[in-house]
Design a protein around this motif. Structure first.
Motif, PDB file in Angstrom:
ATOM      1  N   HIS A   1       1.039  -1.194   0.005  1.00  0.00           N
ATOM      2  CA  HIS A   1       0.024   0.041  -0.021  1.00  0.00           C
ATOM      3  C   HIS A   1       0.982   1.173  -0.177  1.00  0.00           C
ATOM      4  O   HIS A   1       1.672   1.244  -0.886  1.00  0.00           O
ATOM      5  CB  HIS A   1      -1.009  -0.030   1.252  1.00  0.00           C
ATOM      6  N   GLY A   2       0.616   2.205   0.882  1.00  0.00           N
ATOM      7  CA  GLY A   2       1.381   3.304   1.253  1.00  0.00           C
ATOM      8  C   GLY A   2       3.171   3.209   1.143  1.00  0.00           C
ATOM      9  O   GLY A   2       3.765   4.205   0.583  1.00  0.00           O
TER      10      GLY A   2
ATOM     11  N   MET B   1       8.287  -2.671  -7.656  1.00  0.00           N
ATOM     12  CA  MET B   1       7.444  -1.571  -6.669  1.00  0.00           C
ATOM     13  C   MET B   1       7.011  -0.512  -7.642  1.00  0.00           C
ATOM     14  O   MET B   1       7.572   0.252  -8.337  1.00  0.00           O
ATOM     15  CB  MET B   1       8.419  -1.123  -5.490  1.00  0.00           C
TER      16      MET B   1
ATOM     17  N   LYS C   1      -6.580  -0.951 -14.164  1.00  0.00           N
ATOM     18  CA  LYS C   1      -6.211  -1.813 -14.937  1.00  0.00           C
ATOM     19  C   LYS C   1      -5.883  -0.808 -16.207  1.00  0.00           C
ATOM     20  O   LYS C   1      -6.023  -1.273 -17.235  1.00  0.00           O
ATOM     21  CB  LYS C   1      -7.107  -3.154 -15.438  1.00  0.00           C
TER      22      LYS C   1
HETATM   23  N1  ACO Z   1       5.504  -6.893 -10.180  1.00  0.00           N
HETATM   24  C1  ACO Z   1       5.651  -8.098 -10.804  1.00  0.00           C
HETATM   25  N2  ACO Z   1       4.260  -8.790 -10.806  1.00  0.00           N
HETATM   26  C2  ACO Z   1       3.190  -8.282 -10.378  1.00  0.00           C
HETATM   27  C3  ACO Z   1       3.231  -6.967  -9.922  1.00  0.00           C
HETATM   28  C4  ACO Z   1       4.349  -6.271  -9.645  1.00  0.00           C
HETATM   29  N3  ACO Z   1       4.509  -5.153  -9.350  1.00  0.00           N
HETATM   30  N4  ACO Z   1       2.068  -6.642  -9.591  1.00  0.00           N
HETATM   31  C5  ACO Z   1       1.171  -7.778  -9.615  1.00  0.00           C
HETATM   32  N5  ACO Z   1       2.027  -8.660 -10.211  1.00  0.00           N
HETATM   33  C6  ACO Z   1       1.394  -9.864 -10.919  1.00  0.00           C
HETATM   34  C7  ACO Z   1       0.949 -11.057  -9.866  1.00  0.00           C
HETATM   35  O1  ACO Z   1       2.382 -11.590  -9.648  1.00  0.00           O
HETATM   36  C8  ACO Z   1       0.082 -11.754 -10.655  1.00  0.00           C
HETATM   37  O2  ACO Z   1       0.415 -12.360 -11.700  1.00  0.00           O
HETATM   38  P1  ACO Z   1      -0.077 -14.142 -11.780  1.00  0.00           P
HETATM   39  O3  ACO Z   1      -1.613 -13.840 -12.425  1.00  0.00           O
HETATM   40  O4  ACO Z   1       0.799 -14.687 -12.936  1.00  0.00           O
HETATM   41  O5  ACO Z   1      -0.177 -14.828 -10.566  1.00  0.00           O
HETATM   42  C9  ACO Z   1      -0.653 -10.615 -11.233  1.00  0.00           C
HETATM   43  O6  ACO Z   1       0.144  -9.524 -11.756  1.00  0.00           O
HETATM   44  C10 ACO Z   1      -1.956 -10.004 -10.380  1.00  0.00           C
HETATM   45  O7  ACO Z   1      -1.326  -9.679  -9.116  1.00  0.00           O
HETATM   46  P2  ACO Z   1      -2.046  -9.737  -7.810  1.00  0.00           P
HETATM   47  O8  ACO Z   1      -1.356  -9.744  -6.660  1.00  0.00           O
HETATM   48  O9  ACO Z   1      -3.221 -10.596  -7.692  1.00  0.00           O
HETATM   49  O10 ACO Z   1      -2.937  -8.165  -7.852  1.00  0.00           O
HETATM   50  P3  ACO Z   1      -3.712  -7.531  -6.618  1.00  0.00           P
HETATM   51  O11 ACO Z   1      -4.684  -6.821  -7.213  1.00  0.00           O
HETATM   52  O12 ACO Z   1      -3.774  -8.420  -5.548  1.00  0.00           O
HETATM   53  O13 ACO Z   1      -2.339  -6.664  -6.105  1.00  0.00           O
HETATM   54  C11 ACO Z   1      -0.649  -4.709  -5.801  1.00  0.00           C
HETATM   55  C12 ACO Z   1      -2.170  -5.254  -6.301  1.00  0.00           C
HETATM   56  C13 ACO Z   1      -0.898  -5.375  -4.192  1.00  0.00           C
HETATM   57  C14 ACO Z   1      -0.580  -3.134  -5.625  1.00  0.00           C
HETATM   58  C15 ACO Z   1       0.283  -5.486  -6.547  1.00  0.00           C
HETATM   59  O14 ACO Z   1       0.067  -4.877  -7.702  1.00  0.00           O
HETATM   60  C16 ACO Z   1       1.733  -5.049  -5.823  1.00  0.00           C
HETATM   61  O15 ACO Z   1       2.404  -5.864  -4.982  1.00  0.00           O
HETATM   62  N6  ACO Z   1       2.418  -3.997  -6.533  1.00  0.00           N
HETATM   63  C17 ACO Z   1       3.526  -3.737  -6.318  1.00  0.00           C
HETATM   64  C18 ACO Z   1       3.366  -2.877  -4.857  1.00  0.00           C
HETATM   65  C19 ACO Z   1       2.810  -1.500  -4.937  1.00  0.00           C
HETATM   66  O16 ACO Z   1       3.309  -0.785  -5.945  1.00  0.00           O
HETATM   67  N7  ACO Z   1       1.866  -1.115  -4.211  1.00  0.00           N
HETATM   68  C20 ACO Z   1       1.280   0.284  -4.310  1.00  0.00           C
HETATM   69  C21 ACO Z   1      -0.254   0.166  -4.529  1.00  0.00           C
HETATM   70  S1  ACO Z   1      -0.975   1.743  -5.130  1.00  0.00           S
HETATM   71  C22 ACO Z   1      -0.946   2.271  -3.263  1.00  0.00           C
HETATM   72  O17 ACO Z   1      -1.416   1.800  -2.487  1.00  0.00           O
HETATM   73  C23 ACO Z   1      -1.125   3.992  -3.617  1.00  0.00           C
END
Ligand code: ACO
Length: 434
Positions: free
Chosen positions: A271-272, A308, A316
């Motif tokens: 998240h943040g 990250m 999306k």
């Molecule tokens: N890098 C690589 N692969 C990723 C990433 C990433 N940053 N984010 C998602 N994926 C992949 C997952 O491995 C998954 O792959 P699969 O379908 O082969 O299993 C697919 O994309 C879907 O990902 P989920 O984790 O199921 O998506 P979810 O909606 O649960 O998570 C999240 C969203 C937590 C933001 C995720 O994209 C993530 O961890 N991102 C990196 C952390 C980040 O930037 N967080 C900030 C969010 S914005 C905010 O809070 C202000």
């Protein structure tokens, strides 16, 4: 913007064994309709299962709307792009809390009130002194915000709209004071009083950076950039930290305790905390030629490394806030004359990921945190303070949601169900017979 509302069924029928259950469909002003499953357990004996609430609306809210497919974000109906261009953080905070933009008099009154609630109680300093000098500022912020309930317990009658409003104003007003105090304590500098002759953002910058030995040069580019970042972070409907504030708020807990819980939820790197993690990741990658290797690691399912600042539960498509910040990053670095090699790494990473099949297929775009860290760095905000900066902006949304929840006639204590996977009933065995 997709307005899939209005047209559609008024109810859906679910076949549950030999029984048909009719479930009403609720239609929002904008966005997808929701099937109301509240009567399901009574009629079928079954609950619904939805880990991470990916398909579940937890409340009704009139504050913020997101269309994740189109990359749209509206605060009270106003597009984020217009607010970022024309409004200010404090005006946006008023809008989120009150539902409408203020006129001149309303804004002046609001600003005056926020300005005159910025002081922290002298005894709060003792809380900071209880921490080790190297404590993370998010730990200090969460603890001191929770402790505000002990200082204002005489104005915590949640049935009284004026006391609720006052608590929301206090949180908005004191968050920068506590945030700056956490930073100054961590570097061994004396804590500064808020200066009421400055506006919200400049007052915060003054509390962060002023030293007794020389006057602080206030740079309007820095203040403008920070104000914009606060606007972009101000609200994002039912994200993890806001949902936490609402869950705690649903128990009747006081707003300081509820917002302190939101701060702890915000801290996580999913998240943040991602803005801090982005900068660490860019520094680890180091140079643009190492970007391809980092992208390969992020795609490797045997490696826990993720990019990250990429991906979002709801967007999306390009996060509209990331688009604004991307532009702002170049402008700020240009105006401040900063040539940051990390920006080059970030650009290369964005380019590589956006044309990589893995990221394209999963619709993983840069999110708000991808660029915000680079701007914060340019503004000389230390890395450990990045998530604290997010918390200052998000306080506007947290208090707006908490206020909305307090008058929601459908508000109930948040209490999800589970699918129990433990042992079935069994008899206790005495210790010498195990
Ligand atoms: N890098 C690589 N692969 C990723 C990433 C990433 N940053 N984010 C998602 N994926 C992949 C997952 O491995 C998954 O792959 P699969 O379908 O082969 O299993 C697919 O994309 C879907 O990902 P989920 O984790 O199921 O998506 P979810 O909606 O649960 O998570 C999240 C969203 C937590 C933001 C995720 O994209 C993530 O961890 N991102 C990196 C952390 C980040 O930037 N967080 C900030 C969010 S914005 C905010 O809070 C202000």
């Amino acid at each position: 913007m997709s307005d899939s509302t209005k047209s559609g069924p008024a109810e859906v029928t679910l076949a549950a064994g030999d029984k048909n259950v009719v479930l009403p469909v609720q239609y929002p002003t904008l966005g997808a309709p929701c099937i109301d499953v509240a009567r399901l357990p009574k009629e079928t004996g079954c609950f619904t299962y939805d880990p991470g609430f990916t398909a579940t609306a937890s409340c009704k809210s009139a504050i913020t709307y997101i269309d994740g497919d189109q990359g749209v974000l509206l605060y009270r109906g106003y597009p984020i792009e217009q607010l970022a261009e024309q409004s200010s953080f404090l005006e946006v905070a008023y809008l989120l809390m009150n539902g409408e933009l203020p006129d001149r008099n309303e804004f002046a009154k609001f600003e005056h009130e926020v300005t005159h609630h910025t002081m922290m109680h002298e005894r709060l300093k003792n809380f900071f002194q209880g921490f080790q000098y190297d404590a993370h500022p998010m730990a200090m912020l969460a603890a001191t915000v929770a402790s505000l309930s002990a200082f204002y317990h005489d104005t915590l009658d949640l049935e009284d709209p004026e006391q609720r409003r006052l608590a929301a104003i206090r949180l908005l007003a004191k968050m920068p004071t506590l945030a700056a105090a956490a930073y100054r304590y961590s570097i061994g500098w004396p804590i500064r009083f808020p200066r009421n002759n400055l506006d919200y953002v400049n007052r915060f910058l003054h509390m962060m950076f002023e030293v007794p030995s020389e006057p602080l040069e206030m740079n309007p580019v820095v203040a403008k950039a920070l104000d914009l970042l606060f606007i972009l972070h101000a609200d994002h409907e039912q994200n993890a930290s806001t949902s936490t504030v609402r869950l705690v708020g649903s128990t009747g807990a006081n707003p300081y305790a509820s917002v302190a819980a939101g701060i702890t939820a915000l801290w996580g790197p999913a998240h943040g905390g991602a803005n801090e993690a982005v900068l660490k990741m860019l520094a680890e990658i180091g140079t643009p030629d190492k970007v391809d290797a980092a992208v390969a690691r992020a795609k490797d399912k045997n490696d826990s490394f993720r990019l990250m600042g990429f991906g979002h539960r709801v967007y999306k498509n390009f996060d509209p806030r990331a688009k604004i910040i991307r532009e702002m990053t170049h402008k700020v670095l240009g105006e401040l004359g900063i040539d940051d090699p990390l920006l080059e790494v970030a650009m290369k990473l964005e380019e590589a990921a956006l044309k990589d099949d893995y990221f394209v297929q999963r619709k993983l775009y840069p999110n708000v945190d991808f660029y915000s860290g680079i701007i914060y760095k340019a503004l000389k905000i230390p890395t450990e303070m990045f998530t604290v900066m997010f918390a200052i902006g998000r306080t506007a949304g947290w208090v707006a949601h908490w206020l909305e929840q307090q008058v929601d006639p459908e508000n109930k204590i948040g209490r999800p169900r589970q699918i129990y996977t433990g042992a079935a009933t069994r008899d206790y065995v005495a210790i010498d017979r195990r």
